[in-house]
Design a protein around this motif. Structure first.
Motif, short mmCIF file in Angstrom:
data_model
loop_
_atom_site.label_atom_id
_atom_site.label_comp_id
_atom_site.label_asym_id
_atom_site.label_seq_id
_atom_site.Cartn_x
_atom_site.Cartn_y
_atom_site.Cartn_z
N MET A 266 1.57 -1.21 -0.11
CA MET A 266 -0.49 0.16 0.25
C MET A 266 0.87 1.00 -0.14
O MET A 266 1.64 1.12 1.15
CB MET A 266 -1.14 -0.04 0.98
CG MET A 266 -1.75 -1.08 1.11
SD MET A 266 -2.72 -0.96 0.19
CE MET A 266 -3.53 0.35 -0.30
N ILE A 267 0.24 2.24 -0.41
CA ILE A 267 1.54 3.73 -0.44
C ILE A 267 0.37 4.95 -0.58
O ILE A 267 -1.11 4.67 -0.74
CB ILE A 267 1.82 3.76 -1.98
CG1 ILE A 267 0.89 3.18 -2.84
CG2 ILE A 267 3.17 2.09 -2.36
CD1 ILE A 267 2.12 4.10 -4.46
N GLU A 268 0.94 5.59 -0.51
CA GLU A 268 0.14 6.71 0.08
C GLU A 268 1.26 7.93 -0.48
O GLU A 268 2.24 8.03 -1.11
CB GLU A 268 -0.69 7.16 0.91
CG GLU A 268 -0.22 7.26 2.12
CD GLU A 268 -0.22 7.04 3.49
OE1 GLU A 268 -1.01 8.04 3.66
OE2 GLU A 268 -0.97 5.47 3.41
N ALA A 269 0.64 9.31 -0.29
CA ALA A 269 1.40 10.52 -0.77
C ALA A 269 2.37 10.97 -0.12
O ALA A 269 3.64 11.34 -1.07
CB ALA A 269 0.66 11.81 -0.51
N MET A 270 2.64 9.97 0.88
CA MET A 270 4.39 10.35 1.66
C MET A 270 5.25 8.93 0.98
O MET A 270 6.50 9.58 0.78
CB MET A 270 4.39 9.62 2.83
CG MET A 270 3.74 8.45 3.08
SD MET A 270 4.20 8.57 5.07
CE MET A 270 3.75 5.96 5.35
N HIS A 271 4.75 8.48 0.34
CA HIS A 271 5.42 7.18 -0.69
C HIS A 271 6.18 7.88 -1.73
O HIS A 271 6.93 7.57 -2.02
CB HIS A 271 4.96 5.64 -0.58
CG HIS A 271 4.40 5.40 0.73
ND1 HIS A 271 3.17 4.90 1.01
CD2 HIS A 271 5.45 4.83 1.40
CE1 HIS A 271 3.37 4.49 1.92
NE2 HIS A 271 4.63 3.89 2.43
N VAL A 272 4.60 8.27 -2.09
CA VAL A 272 5.53 9.54 -3.88
C VAL A 272 6.31 10.57 -3.49
O VAL A 272 7.24 11.00 -3.83
CB VAL A 272 3.97 10.15 -4.18
CG1 VAL A 272 4.32 10.80 -5.32
CG2 VAL A 272 2.72 9.09 -4.78
N ALA A 273 6.28 11.23 -2.15
CA ALA A 273 7.47 12.32 -2.39
C ALA A 273 8.84 11.49 -1.67
O ALA A 273 9.79 12.08 -2.32
CB ALA A 273 6.31 13.13 -0.22
N GLN A 274 8.80 10.38 -1.20
CA GLN A 274 9.81 9.66 -1.06
C GLN A 274 10.47 8.99 -2.11
O GLN A 274 11.54 9.92 -2.47
CB GLN A 274 9.71 8.90 0.41
CG GLN A 274 10.54 7.79 0.42
CD GLN A 274 10.48 6.71 1.36
OE1 GLN A 274 9.31 5.74 1.24
NE2 GLN A 274 11.03 6.31 2.74
N ALA A 275 9.64 8.97 -2.85
CA ALA A 275 10.07 8.65 -4.75
C ALA A 275 10.34 9.13 -4.97
O ALA A 275 11.84 9.61 -5.78
CB ALA A 275 8.79 7.48 -4.34
#
Length: 270
Positions: A252-261
């Motif tokens: 599961m991913i959300e906005a914080m994972h996109v920022a990290q990526a």
């Protein structure tokens, strides 16, 4: 902005400003940041020569970002540094042995430049949160050698005794939105040990570290940068994300994972 470039720093090489050959070679090195040292690396009788050399170096073209490490705020050399460097504009200044937020603030005000504050004593550790929060302080550097000595850790025992101190530095830097750079590795002939130490520092949350020899630059950049698999995953995640919580490659991913990526992709570009 300089803060955005600093956020991508993996390697920060210390060089004595009094060594003209080393300084000339450093202009084209692959280090992300070069720190011209006026403090511990320069003997007392060469301090004035180092200041003059640092002034001249700032006027040259540099591939890496350029910093100057001043003498500590409670040193008589500190005021002489600031006077000699009045109007000089490296990308950033570095202040060692910071124990009070007021010293960091005064240095920012006097230099007119962003500051990296070195945390090297127990008092500095306890004040790290306030120091990192000073306007103009872009991040913290762990002075691990001095910390180990101040904490009276047995020599040759690794860094287990420093774990809490190092995590405090990372926490303080992150709370203020700044960067955190790990301390130096002294055993120049032990690159295997250096690489293991880099991996440990990265696991603690440091995004880069300070260096004392050019041979440490390549492994440092490699180990504090993303692997090919991490980069591939980050790019795919950004491409796949549509907003909100969703499934990606079995997790599961959300906005914080996109920022990290996005941070991973930016560091790879550096």
């Amino acid at each position: 902005m300089i803060e955005e470039k600093l956020a991508l720093v993996r390697s920060a090489l210390f060089l004595p400003a009094s060594n003209p050959r080393a300084v000339a070679k450093a202009r084209a090195l692959a280090a992300d940041l070069v720190i011209l040292d006026l403090e511990d690396a320069v003997p007392p009788d060469l301090k004035d020569q180092a200041r003059t050399a640092a002034r001249g170096a700032v006027e040259q073209d540099w591939a890496p970002l350029l910093a100057i490490r001043l003498n500590a705020a409670d040193s008589p050399e500190h005021a002489r540094d600031l006077a000699a460097l009045q109007g000089v504009t490296p990308d950033i200044f570095v202040l060692p042995k910071v124990e009070r937020a007021t010293d960091a603030a005064a240095t920012v005000a006097a230099s007119g430049r962003p500051l990296l504050a070195m945390i090297e004593t127990p008092a500095g550790l306890y004040a790290a949160r306030d120091i990192a929060a000073v306007e103009g302080v872009a991040g913290l550097i762990a002075g691990s050698n001095d910390l180990a000595a101040e904490l009276r850790l047995p020599p040759g025992q690794g860094r287990a005794g420093l774990t809490l101190a190092l995590q405090m530095i990372v926490l303080a830097a992150r709370a203020a939105g700044g960067i955190a750079l790990d301390g130096v590795w002294n055993r120049l002939d032990d690159l295997g040990g250096f690489e293991a130490d880099c991996a440990e520092g990265r696991a603690l949350g440091f995004e880069g570290r300070t260096l004392i020899h050019p041979a440490q630059i390549e492994p440092c950049n490699r180990l504090f940068g993303p692997t090919a698999d991490q980069l591939d995953d980050a790019r795919a995640l950004i491409e796949a994300a549509t907003g909100g919580a969703e499934r990606f490659r079995g997790r599961m991913i959300e906005a914080m994972h996109v920022a990290q990526a996005r941070r991973i992709v930016a560091r790879a570009g550096r």
